[in-house]
Design a protein around this motif. Structure first.
Motif, mmCIF file in Angstrom:
data_model
loop_
_atom_site.group_PDB
_atom_site.id
_atom_site.type_symbol
_atom_site.label_atom_id
_atom_site.label_comp_id
_atom_site.label_asym_id
_atom_site.label_seq_id
_atom_site.Cartn_x
_atom_site.Cartn_y
_atom_site.Cartn_z
ATOM 1 N N PRO A 49 -3.448 -9.561 4.894
ATOM 2 C CA PRO A 49 -2.997 -8.794 3.726
ATOM 3 C C PRO A 49 -1.503 -8.941 3.443
ATOM 4 O O PRO A 49 -1.044 -8.553 2.384
ATOM 5 N N PHE A 50 -0.758 -9.473 4.411
ATOM 6 C CA PHE A 50 0.668 -9.732 4.156
ATOM 7 C C PHE A 50 0.824 -11.182 3.734
ATOM 8 O O PHE A 50 -0.106 -11.964 3.819
ATOM 9 N N MET B 125 -5.247 0.757 -3.208
ATOM 10 C CA MET B 125 -5.401 -0.420 -2.356
ATOM 11 C C MET B 125 -4.446 -0.362 -1.181
ATOM 12 O O MET B 125 -4.751 -0.834 -0.096
ATOM 13 N N PHE B 126 -3.305 0.253 -1.416
ATOM 14 C CA PHE B 126 -2.324 0.419 -0.345
ATOM 15 C C PHE B 126 -2.903 1.249 0.795
ATOM 16 O O PHE B 126 -2.637 1.002 1.965
ATOM 17 N N TYR B 127 -3.681 2.247 0.434
ATOM 18 C CA TYR B 127 -4.262 3.147 1.424
ATOM 19 C C TYR B 127 -5.639 2.675 1.875
ATOM 20 O O TYR B 127 -6.304 3.354 2.639
ATOM 21 N N ASN B 128 -6.083 1.512 1.381
ATOM 22 C CA ASN B 128 -7.415 1.021 1.709
ATOM 23 C C ASN B 128 -7.612 0.919 3.215
ATOM 24 O O ASN B 128 -6.725 0.496 3.955
ATOM 25 N N TYR B 129 -8.820 1.300 3.673
ATOM 26 C CA TYR B 129 -9.065 1.333 5.113
ATOM 27 C C TYR B 129 -8.928 -0.040 5.737
ATOM 28 O O TYR B 129 -8.296 -0.222 6.767
ATOM 29 N N GLN B 130 -9.512 -1.049 5.059
ATOM 30 C CA GLN B 130 -9.639 -2.362 5.664
ATOM 31 C C GLN B 130 -8.349 -3.183 5.585
ATOM 32 O O GLN B 130 -7.783 -3.563 6.594
ATOM 33 N N PHE B 131 -7.898 -3.438 4.366
ATOM 34 C CA PHE B 131 -6.750 -4.337 4.217
ATOM 35 C C PHE B 131 -5.494 -3.616 3.756
ATOM 36 O O PHE B 131 -4.459 -4.232 3.576
ATOM 37 N N GLY B 132 -5.590 -2.295 3.548
ATOM 38 C CA GLY B 132 -4.445 -1.552 3.027
ATOM 39 C C GLY B 132 -3.220 -1.703 3.914
ATOM 40 O O GLY B 132 -3.334 -1.875 5.126
ATOM 41 N N THR B 136 -2.867 -1.647 8.070
ATOM 42 C CA THR B 136 -2.505 -2.927 8.667
ATOM 43 C C THR B 136 -1.227 -2.777 9.489
ATOM 44 O O THR B 136 -1.120 -3.304 10.594
ATOM 45 N N ALA B 137 -0.281 -2.026 8.934
ATOM 46 C CA ALA B 137 0.973 -1.820 9.650
ATOM 47 C C ALA B 137 0.729 -1.041 10.942
ATOM 48 O O ALA B 137 1.263 -1.383 12.001
ATOM 49 N N LEU B 138 -0.095 -0.007 10.857
ATOM 50 C CA LEU B 138 -0.382 0.789 12.055
ATOM 51 C C LEU B 138 -1.037 -0.076 13.126
ATOM 52 O O LEU B 138 -0.685 0.001 14.304
ATOM 53 N N ARG B 139 -1.987 -0.919 12.694
ATOM 54 C CA ARG B 139 -2.673 -1.772 13.660
ATOM 55 C C ARG B 139 -1.699 -2.771 14.274
ATOM 56 O O ARG B 139 -1.762 -3.059 15.463
ATOM 57 N N ALA B 140 -0.785 -3.259 13.455
ATOM 58 C CA ALA B 140 0.184 -4.228 13.943
ATOM 59 C C ALA B 140 1.054 -3.622 15.043
ATOM 60 O O ALA B 140 1.489 -4.307 15.957
ATOM 61 N N ASP B 144 -3.911 1.620 16.464
ATOM 62 C CA ASP B 144 -5.216 1.482 15.812
ATOM 63 C C ASP B 144 -5.904 2.820 15.575
ATOM 64 O O ASP B 144 -6.548 3.032 14.554
ATOM 65 N N HIS B 145 -5.764 3.730 16.539
ATOM 66 C CA HIS B 145 -6.487 4.992 16.413
ATOM 67 C C HIS B 145 -5.912 5.863 15.290
ATOM 68 O O HIS B 145 -6.508 6.842 14.901
ATOM 69 N N TRP B 146 -4.711 5.507 14.787
ATOM 70 C CA TRP B 146 -4.180 6.264 13.656
ATOM 71 C C TRP B 146 -4.712 5.739 12.333
ATOM 72 O O TRP B 146 -4.709 6.441 11.336
#
Lengths: 280, 292
Positions: A49-50, B125-132, B136-140, B144-146
């Motif tokens: 996505p980035f 889309m920014f808040y989208n679960y999958q690609f938002g 994505t930033a949290l997972r990075a 992940d649990h957030w």
């Protein structure tokens, strides 16, 4: 030189600069993110996505344009917006002229009456307006949106124009009379040319308000041949809610012209917002 | 001008078009909304007199109170978020440090001119679960649990929406305050700097009282703006999940156009008007006593 400036500035200045740059990014990034992703495939979007698309999918734009029927919506939006703006400026300038340049008994009341319009919660008028339009047989008509758009933009328009006119010297009218002008002659030949800067501002504010308006269109227009861009976009997003890259392409098509318009007129816009706002 | 002044009908004729359009399509609907609220009506068959029953039902309607509470969150976030932030930006951009950097002004005002529909869809889309971006930033960062469906969480959704509102409208107040600051004689600000009030806090303390009137007007604008919130919620959550992001306007819309309760919808409209003007009056009163 630069070094000296950097040294001279206190630490707080650097912190402020950092905060502002951060806010700048917060303002730009969501838009940039969407534009970059609009060129990806659905798969690439979820994988990455980035970043920039490996191979830009310009076909997204062609498809979005077709699927979302952006062409007809664009034409509708332009027609409704321009017609309302012209009517508002015409009627508003005339009213502002009399409210600003003449003294009469009900003047104070009328000024308050028009100002009140800026505080009316728009959505409280949706139901009655729908019924009113149905009674007048004005639902789903090319003229439907013209009236509420004009009505709701008149207060701010009159406010800006009258505020600007208040600063004109009394001699304007006196000179007009000496030259044998009628009242309307003074208005058309002397006042209007002097009013141009304020008219430009009012034009821009009206244009943006009408161009972006959603709720009146939602309630009053159901014929898809008459829908405006915001309404069309909302429908498109609802129908194609699985195809995000298409949505992004569609949004970009609408966003970019708005931004270009803003960038080209922003000088007048901020100047006039202020003229209207300061006295509020 | 004396000759012209005697011809009153010219004044009347000049004001008439504006007065007519404004009254017919803005003021009259408000009044008829109050009238409709006294009936039981599906919008098509004849109206049935209902007296104040719609209001009695409204008072006992939990969703209505929930929507009013959410409206108040919007007001609170807008007034406490947009106005101080807008003022901060205005003071910064008016100061020597940033005065020449036009880009800040341009960019900070940009969200204001973008259609709320476009803003809502982008942030969706920014808040989208999958690609938002948020997830994505949290997972990075290994959080992940957030990562979650932000707009689907009934406890968080309304605050997530509030962030978007502040993002969209802060620039408006910045521009208004910048204008007010331009009317402040530069000697005042320069004198303040000479006195050693270079620091932001000092500037703030000097500037705020000078443009107090503009700040008051902005608070009123901000309250009435926050109570108008509709497009954003309609697109992003449509009041859900389970009414947790319902506001007066969306509830009114659903009751009227989905449930076909025109009378009840009008009662909600009337309540919005009353609350709107009530809040504006309270804020005026509070600010007036603050000024003293």
């Amino acid at each position: 030189m630069v070094q000296r400036l950097l040294l001279k500035r206190p630490l707080s200045a650097h912190i402020h600069r950092l905060v502002l740059l951060l806010l700048l990014a917060v303002n730009i990034y969501p838009l940039l993110w969407m534009i970059l992703n609009s060129l990806k495939t659905e798969q690439e979007l979820s994988m990455n996505p980035f970043g920039v698309a490996r191979k830009p999918m310009w076909s997204n734009y062609i498809e979005a344009w077709k699927v979302a029927k952006l062409g007809p919506y664009l034409v509708n939006s332009i027609t409704v917006t321009l017609a309302s703006v012209v009517l508002t400026l015409l009627v508003g300038a005339l009213a502002a002229f009399f409210l600003s340049r003449f003294e009469f008994k009900s003047k104070g009341f009328l000024l308050v009456y028009f100002t009140f319009g800026m505080l009316i919660p728009i959505h409280a008028t949706l139901v009655p307006l729908f019924i009113e339009m149905r009674t007048f047989n004005l639902l789903d008509n090319r003229l439907t949106l013209l009236f509420p758009y004009t009505a709701f933009n008149l207060p701010i328009t009159i406010f800006i124009l009258a505020g600007f006119m208040n600063a004109f010297p009394k001699e304007v009218e006196e000179a007009g009379i000496v030259d044998g002008c009628s009242v309307m002659g003074v208005f058309g030949r002397l006042i209007i040319p002097m009013l141009t800067p304020a008219l430009a501002t009012a034009f821009i504010i009206n244009f943006l308000n009408n161009w972006n308006e959603f709720s009146f269109a939602l309630v009053l227009i159901s014929d898809s041949a008459l829908k405006t861009l915001p309404l069309g976009l909302a429908n498109f997003a609802g129908q194609y809610n699985r195809s995000y890259t298409l949505q992004m392409a569609g949004l970009t098509i609408v966003l970019v012209p708005t931004l270009l318009f803003y960038l080209s007129v922003q000088k007048y816009l901020t100047a006039g917002m202020t003229a209207g706002a300061v006295k509020g | 001008m004396e000759i012209l002044l005697r011809r009153k009908w010219i004044i009347a004729a000049g004001l008439l078009p504006a007065l007519l359009i404004y009254t017919l399509f803005s003021v009259y609907p408000i009044l008829s909304s109050i009238y409709f609220s006294l009936f039981k009506w599906d919008g098509f068959s004849p109206k049935q007199w209902h007296g104040l029953q719609n209001y009695v039902n409204l008072i006992g309607d939990g969703v209505f109170w929930q929507s009013i509470r959410n409206n108040l969150y919007f007001v609170l976030f807008s007034v406490l978020g947009e106005i101080p932030l807008g003022l901060y930006l205005a003071i910064m951009l008016n100061g020597k440090l940033f005065r020449r950097d036009g880009i800040f002004r341009t960019v900070f005002f940009m969200p204001v001119v973008i259609s709320t529909i476009v803003v809502s869809l982008i942030w969706n889309m920014f808040y989208n679960y999958q690609f938002g971006l948020v997830n994505t930033a949290l997972r990075a960062f290994g959080l992940d649990h957030w990562a979650q469906n932000w707009l689907g969480n009934p406890k968080l959704a309304i605050f997530v929406l509030c962030i978007v509102v502040v993002w969209q409208y802060t620039g408006l107040y910045m521009v208004i305050f910048l204008a007010a600051l331009q009317n402040v004689p530069s000697e005042v600000l320069e004198a303040a700097e000479l006195d050693g009030a270079v620091g932001f806090k000092r500037t703030w303390n000097i500037v705020v009282p000078i443009i107090a009137d503009t700040i008051f007007a902005s608070v009123v604008l901000c309250i009435s703006g926050a109570l108008r919130a509709f497009d954003l919620i309609f697109i992003m959550t449509n009041g859900g999940p389970n009414h947790s992001t319902e506001v007066g306007a969306t509830y009114m819309f659903a009751q009227t156009f989905n449930s076909m309760k025109y009378g009840y919808g009008s009662a909600i409209s009337t309540a919005i008007i009353i609350i709107s003007f009530g809040l504006i009056m309270i804020s005026q009163f509070m600010m007036r006593s603050l000024k003293r």
